[in-house]
Design a protein around this motif. Sequence first.
Motif, PDB file in Angstrom:
ATOM      1  N   SER A 324       0.826  -1.212   0.000  1.00 43.98           N
ATOM      2  CA  SER A 324       0.000   0.000   0.000  1.00 43.98           C
ATOM      3  C   SER A 324       0.861   1.262   0.000  1.00 43.98           C
ATOM      4  O   SER A 324       0.485   2.280  -0.597  1.00 43.98           O
ATOM      5  N   THR A 325       2.028   1.200   0.657  1.00 42.08           N
ATOM      6  CA  THR A 325       2.942   2.349   0.656  1.00 42.08           C
ATOM      7  C   THR A 325       3.641   2.477  -0.688  1.00 42.08           C
ATOM      8  O   THR A 325       3.828   3.591  -1.196  1.00 42.08           O
ATOM      9  N   VAL A 326       4.035   1.350  -1.289  1.00 39.76           N
ATOM     10  CA  VAL A 326       4.691   1.375  -2.602  1.00 39.76           C
ATOM     11  C   VAL A 326       3.737   1.947  -3.646  1.00 39.76           C
ATOM     12  O   VAL A 326       4.165   2.663  -4.565  1.00 39.76           O
ATOM     13  N   GLN A 327       2.438   1.689  -3.487  1.00 38.68           N
ATOM     14  CA  GLN A 327       1.453   2.149  -4.469  1.00 38.68           C
ATOM     15  C   GLN A 327       1.407   3.675  -4.560  1.00 38.68           C
ATOM     16  O   GLN A 327       1.326   4.234  -5.661  1.00 38.68           O
ATOM     17  N   ILE A 328       1.475   4.369  -3.434  1.00 42.94           N
ATOM     18  CA  ILE A 328       1.358   5.832  -3.426  1.00 42.94           C
ATOM     19  C   ILE A 328       2.697   6.513  -3.188  1.00 42.94           C
ATOM     20  O   ILE A 328       2.747   7.701  -2.874  1.00 42.94           O
ATOM     21  N   LEU A 329       3.793   5.763  -3.323  1.00 42.25           N
ATOM     22  CA  LEU A 329       5.120   6.341  -3.111  1.00 42.25           C
ATOM     23  C   LEU A 329       5.374   7.406  -4.182  1.00 42.25           C
ATOM     24  O   LEU A 329       5.336   7.127  -5.381  1.00 42.25           O
ATOM     25  N   GLY A 330       5.630   8.617  -3.738  1.00 40.01           N
ATOM     26  CA  GLY A 330       5.815   9.732  -4.656  1.00 40.01           C
ATOM     27  C   GLY A 330       4.619  10.659  -4.734  1.00 40.01           C
ATOM     28  O   GLY A 330       4.698  11.729  -5.345  1.00 40.01           O
ATOM     29  N   ALA A 331       3.499  10.272  -4.129  1.00 38.16           N
ATOM     30  CA  ALA A 331       2.288  11.105  -4.141  1.00 38.16           C
ATOM     31  C   ALA A 331       1.914  11.501  -2.711  1.00 38.16           C
ATOM     32  O   ALA A 331       0.727  11.513  -2.350  1.00 38.16           O
ATOM     33  N   GLU A 332       2.914  11.817  -1.909  1.00 40.79           N
ATOM     34  CA  GLU A 332       2.654  12.133  -0.495  1.00 40.79           C
ATOM     35  C   GLU A 332       1.862  13.426  -0.340  1.00 40.79           C
ATOM     36  O   GLU A 332       0.970  13.533   0.517  1.00 40.79           O
ATOM     37  N   LYS A 333       2.176  14.424  -1.157  1.00 38.60           N
ATOM     38  CA  LYS A 333       1.460  15.704  -1.053  1.00 38.60           C
ATOM     39  C   LYS A 333      -0.024  15.516  -1.338  1.00 38.60           C
ATOM     40  O   LYS A 333      -0.891  16.043  -0.618  1.00 38.60           O
ATOM     41  N   ALA A 361      -7.669   0.541 -18.769  1.00 38.91           N
ATOM     42  CA  ALA A 361      -8.808   1.444 -18.949  1.00 38.91           C
ATOM     43  C   ALA A 361      -8.945   2.346 -17.724  1.00 38.91           C
ATOM     44  O   ALA A 361      -8.392   2.059 -16.651  1.00 38.91           O
ATOM     45  N   ALA A 362      -9.676   3.428 -17.859  1.00 37.87           N
ATOM     46  CA  ALA A 362      -9.801   4.409 -16.771  1.00 37.87           C
ATOM     47  C   ALA A 362     -10.406   3.788 -15.519  1.00 37.87           C
ATOM     48  O   ALA A 362      -9.977   4.077 -14.394  1.00 37.87           O
ATOM     49  N   LYS A 363     -11.376   2.903 -15.693  1.00 37.93           N
ATOM     50  CA  LYS A 363     -12.022   2.302 -14.528  1.00 37.93           C
ATOM     51  C   LYS A 363     -11.151   1.253 -13.838  1.00 37.93           C
ATOM     52  O   LYS A 363     -11.400   0.899 -12.677  1.00 37.93           O
ATOM     53  N   ASN A 364     -10.141   0.750 -14.577  1.00 34.86           N
ATOM     54  CA  ASN A 364      -9.270  -0.294 -14.013  1.00 34.86           C
ATOM     55  C   ASN A 364      -7.902   0.210 -13.564  1.00 34.86           C
ATOM     56  O   ASN A 364      -7.075  -0.588 -13.132  1.00 34.86           O
ATOM     57  N   LYS A 365      -7.661   1.509 -13.675  1.00 31.70           N
ATOM     58  CA  LYS A 365      -6.338   2.039 -13.315  1.00 31.70           C
ATOM     59  C   LYS A 365      -6.021   1.822 -11.837  1.00 31.70           C
ATOM     60  O   LYS A 365      -4.908   1.490 -11.465  1.00 31.70           O
ATOM     61  N   GLY A 366      -6.982   2.035 -10.968  1.00 32.04           N
ATOM     62  CA  GLY A 366      -6.763   1.828  -9.538  1.00 32.04           C
ATOM     63  C   GLY A 366      -6.513   0.369  -9.197  1.00 32.04           C
ATOM     64  O   GLY A 366      -5.647   0.048  -8.369  1.00 32.04           O
ATOM     65  N   ARG A 367      -7.250  -0.514  -9.857  1.00 30.67           N
ATOM     66  CA  ARG A 367      -7.095  -1.945  -9.575  1.00 30.67           C
ATOM     67  C   ARG A 367      -5.728  -2.450 -10.038  1.00 30.67           C
ATOM     68  O   ARG A 367      -5.040  -3.187  -9.315  1.00 30.67           O
ATOM     69  N   ILE A 368      -5.334  -2.030 -11.260  1.00 30.81           N
ATOM     70  CA  ILE A 368      -4.043  -2.522 -11.764  1.00 30.81           C
ATOM     71  C   ILE A 368      -2.882  -1.886 -11.006  1.00 30.81           C
ATOM     72  O   ILE A 368      -1.829  -2.512 -10.834  1.00 30.81           O
ATOM     73  N   SER A 369      -3.051  -0.649 -10.535  1.00 30.18           N
ATOM     74  CA  SER A 369      -1.973  -0.030  -9.747  1.00 30.18           C
ATOM     75  C   SER A 369      -1.794  -0.748  -8.410  1.00 30.18           C
ATOM     76  O   SER A 369      -0.665  -0.937  -7.943  1.00 30.18           O
ATOM     77  N   ARG A 370      -2.884  -1.175  -7.802  1.00 31.47           N
ATOM     78  CA  ARG A 370      -2.784  -1.927  -6.540  1.00 31.47           C
ATOM     79  C   ARG A 370      -2.116  -3.282  -6.770  1.00 31.47           C
ATOM     80  O   ARG A 370      -1.266  -3.712  -5.974  1.00 31.47           O
ATOM     81  N   TYR A 371      -2.498  -3.949  -7.865  1.00 33.20           N
ATOM     82  CA  TYR A 371      -1.903  -5.249  -8.182  1.00 33.20           C
ATOM     83  C   TYR A 371      -0.413  -5.096  -8.522  1.00 33.20           C
ATOM     84  O   TYR A 371       0.428  -5.903  -8.087  1.00 33.20           O
ATOM     85  N   LEU A 372      -0.084  -4.043  -9.290  1.00 31.50           N
ATOM     86  CA  LEU A 372       1.315  -3.815  -9.665  1.00 31.50           C
ATOM     87  C   LEU A 372       2.175  -3.474  -8.448  1.00 31.50           C
ATOM     88  O   LEU A 372       3.322  -3.916  -8.346  1.00 31.50           O
TER      89      LEU A 372
END
Length: 546
Positions: A324-333, A361-372
């Motif tokens: 979960s931290t790796v997913q948002i690493l760089g988007a702290e602000k 796709a736009a609706k799957n960006k969050g899902r694939i980012s979590r999986y990645l």
Amino acid sequence: MVLLHVLFEHAAGYALLVLKEVEEISLLLPQVEECVLNIGKFHSIVRLVAFSPFKSAQSALENANAVSEGILHEDLRLFLETNMPAKKKKALLGVGDPKIGASIQEELGYPCQTGGVVAEVLRGVRLHFHSLVKGLTEVSASKAQLGLGHSYSRAKVKFNVNRVDNMIIQSISLLDQLDKDINTFSMRVREWYGYHFPELVKIVNDNATYCRLARLIGNRKELNEEKLEALEELTMDGAKAQAILDASRSSMGMDISPIDLINIESFSSRVVSLSEYRQSLNTYLRSKMAQVAPSLSALIGEAVGARLISHAGSLTNLAKYPASTVQILGAEKALFRALKTRGNTPKYGLIFHSTFIGRAAAKNKGRISRYLANKCSIASRIDCFSEVPTTVFGEKLREQVEERLSFYETGDPPRKNLDVMKEAVNEAGEVVAEIRRKLAKKEKKRLKKKKRLEALAAAENNIPENGQETENGEEKANGEEKPKKKKKRQVEQVAEDIEDPQELSPPSKPKKKKKLLSSEEDGVADTPTPAKKKKKKAQKSSGEEN
């Protein structure tokens, strides 16, 4: 009565001290606190039992590493077994580190104590150690501490030279800075040279190519058909090269002086050299990522993987982060702004630059980012803690992300993670075995070469000595052979004289005497040979006839 011994680890060696016998150790604490600063009072309650200096700097470093990791070194074991009392129940050992105390208690059986009076005694020993040990001065003790401190720090930093991630952090930071600088300088060249040849900006879009063309063309009025081939080599397009030539003939730009043109060409050369260095730095970064984090590079790419390592501070820190931290690493602000305003939290940070999220796709960006992010966390841990890192796991994880993308688009079910990991483990085992075999072969060749060089060096060192010995031996042999050769020649000469018929005539007495004297002087033995007997008989017969 319990006798309290205190173990003190110094850069110079191990020291064992003893306190006076008391029933309750805690009663001694106020007295020790008062006596720590006063060396006379401190000597009244603390006595040095034994001191074992380290044999070398390497031995000191090995012992320091063992103590820091809580491992009982062989030197420390021997020191305690030699100097501690035989009755373990009546002895209490005070140590500064609980880890090493647990190891001593487990392996040697001595009860150990930390904190309280032991901490105060160690503080006093640290302060007055140079006065407790004979022959150890304050200067030499500080030098030993400084040397061991530097060695210990270097050993901690240099676990593996080929897997140091500091170079990756510096390289990706320099790469980002170079991109900004090259962009700024290229825009300056475009603006500066655009006064003279404004049409070139619309024909060529790439910054590095524009700078190379500005350096090549120079004054547009001097551009002719002879430079068309060079233009084609730079633009990699014949139509563009012809368009540049046509535009130079009907350009609306202002004339430029030779001195201004020299400055523009010089600045363009600097920008071109910077862009070339940027390419070489990118190649270097790729090679370092292949050595340090091959799985992460195979999964998400060298640039994004290096940015993740740089943002985390090190590969070890990245491996400790949850997915979960790796997913948002760089988007702290954005994260803290969303928490403050109670808005939607960001779905991705640095991993947005990966190709997977852009393809989703736009609706799957969050899902694939979590999986990645989940797969990136696994890859970083494999790279960090595996002895021989390989790209096998990264390639398998990448295949899983590809299958998940196709699942979101088409609905085809992906393979189970257990099956994929089993395949990866089998393939990685084969690859690691092959790498180790190659490394062993390489090490064997290196040792063989080293032995050969040592043998050659030893032979070169022995040549002068052997040469001297042989020369002396030849001289000695020659010295021994000279008399033998002389003696042999004398015997041969005598034999020749005897065989000569003129010598058969009776010699006069003085001649015989002279000959005998000369033979005695030369050292020829007067042995009765057959030739001499014949000569004597001949002399007798001639004497009788006369």
